[in-house]
Design an enzyme around this catalytic site. Structure first.
Site, PDB file in Angstrom:
ATOM      1  N   ASP A  92      -1.985  -1.408  -4.014  1.00  0.00           N
ATOM      2  CA  ASP A  92      -2.356  -0.209  -4.546  1.00  0.00           C
ATOM      3  C   ASP A  92      -0.824   0.553  -4.431  1.00  0.00           C
ATOM      4  OD1 ASP A  92      -3.232   2.239  -4.615  1.00  0.00           O
ATOM      5  OD2 ASP A  92      -4.474   2.121  -2.907  1.00  0.00           O
TER       6      ASP A  92
ATOM      7  N   TYR B  28       0.968  -1.190   0.220  1.00  0.00           N
ATOM      8  CA  TYR B  28      -0.051  -0.110  -0.045  1.00  0.00           C
ATOM      9  C   TYR B  28       0.910   1.245   0.016  1.00  0.00           C
ATOM     10  CZ  TYR B  28      -3.579   3.383   1.440  1.00  0.00           C
ATOM     11  OH  TYR B  28      -4.392   4.335   1.501  1.00  0.00           O
TER      12      TYR B  28
ATOM     13  N   HIS C  47     -12.130   0.616  -4.737  1.00  0.00           N
ATOM     14  CA  HIS C  47     -11.223  -0.025  -5.622  1.00  0.00           C
ATOM     15  C   HIS C  47     -11.783  -1.399  -5.781  1.00  0.00           C
ATOM     16  CE1 HIS C  47      -7.388   2.194  -4.451  1.00  0.00           C
ATOM     17  NE2 HIS C  47      -8.125   2.507  -3.496  1.00  0.00           N
TER      18      HIS C  47
END
Length: 282
Positions: free
Chosen positions: A148, A111, A250
């Site tokens: 991500d 992330y 997402h």
């Protein structure tokens, strides 16, 4: 073997969607981001239902923010709970990466920091963090970095480049840092599978009906070394998981190795129903 990555934007809130999604898509390895749980809370909520589905897990969490996990039913060995040399933000070592060996692959769920704005200290932290991620790759051939990335690799990966000229995710230093990571020998497998498709998005802001207009960004990536990349049979965005009530902002990205379990389907499943016309490429 099916590998997936999904920024769930709170694992606890998304639990009524996550567990049925696991049952429907049946992935072997799942990288989760933004779990927003401590390790204890993640285990309390998910250890039993994951075990019932045959998954081991490694989770690194803070509680309120961030948090990453790997779920695996093909082995979970040599777990690393942080990037070697990862920078802190302020005095906090944030929960942004976890790595394990799963099915012969060295998998990292990431992330990446958002960066906020180019003049914010968080932006410099983002670039430092990306440098640590690059330096963590020791065997590119068997590496998978999924998650991500908070970077749209090119202008094709945002719905309107002009909207983002003053923001992060698209700046040259961020894209250069991502290119350096890929340059180690990694392949953006979704783009490699669908090089000529413009509208492959993984994130849509909750505001202004952007999902329904398909005004999104492709910031959730699967970067794979030569071994897994050479085995890709299908790579797609599970847009269905972004639909309905209570979704994450997402959608999951799914990559099938060796066999396309649902066939070699299109890059976005299901396709958008009412997409707004995109501006021409520049």
């Amino acid at each position: 073997m099916r590998l997936a990555t999904w920024n769930v934007n709170s694992a606890l809130v998304r639990l009524p969607r996550l567990l049925p999604w696991l049952d429907e898509r049946n992935p072997d390895i799942v990288c989760l981001q933004e779990t927003k749980l401590s390790d204890e809370a993640f285990a309390d909520a998910l250890a039993v239902p994951l075990a019932e589905r045959g998954y081991e897990f490694a989770h690194v969490g803070e509680g309120r923010w961030n948090g990453v996990a790997i779920l695996s039913r093909v082995g979970l060995d040599d777990v690393e709970r942080q990037l070697p040399g990862a920078p802190t933000f302020g005095d906090v070592l944030e929960a942004r990466a976890v790595t394990a060996t799963c099915g012969g692959l060295r998998v990292t769920s990431v992330y990446v920091p958002n960066g906020r704005t180019p003049d914010d200290p968080h932006y410099a932290y983002k670039l430092e963090w990306l440098a640590a991620l690059r330096d963590s790759v020791t065997d590119p051939a068997t590496t998978v970095i999924a998650g991500d990335m908070n970077i749209a690799p090119t202008d094709v990966d945002v719905w309107d480049p002009a909207v983002f000229t003053e923001s992060t995710h698209v700046t040259p230093p961020e894209r250069a840092a991502l290119a350096e990571l890929v340059g180690l020998g990694l392949i953006d497998v979704v783009r490699a599978k669908w090089p000529d498709h413009d509208r492959i998005f993984t994130y849509w802001d909750y505001r202004a009906g952007r999902f329904h207009q398909d005004l999104g960004m492709r910031i959730d990536l699967v970067l794979a070394g030569a071994d897994p990349a050479g085995r890709v049979a299908a790579a797609w965005v599970d847009r269905k998981a972004r639909k309905g009530s209570g979704p994450s902002d997402h959608a999951p990205v799914i990559v099938d190795l060796d066999e396309a379990l649902d066939g070699d389907i299109g890059p976005v499943v299901p396709p958008p129903s009412t997409p707004k016309k995109l501006p021409p490429r520049r």
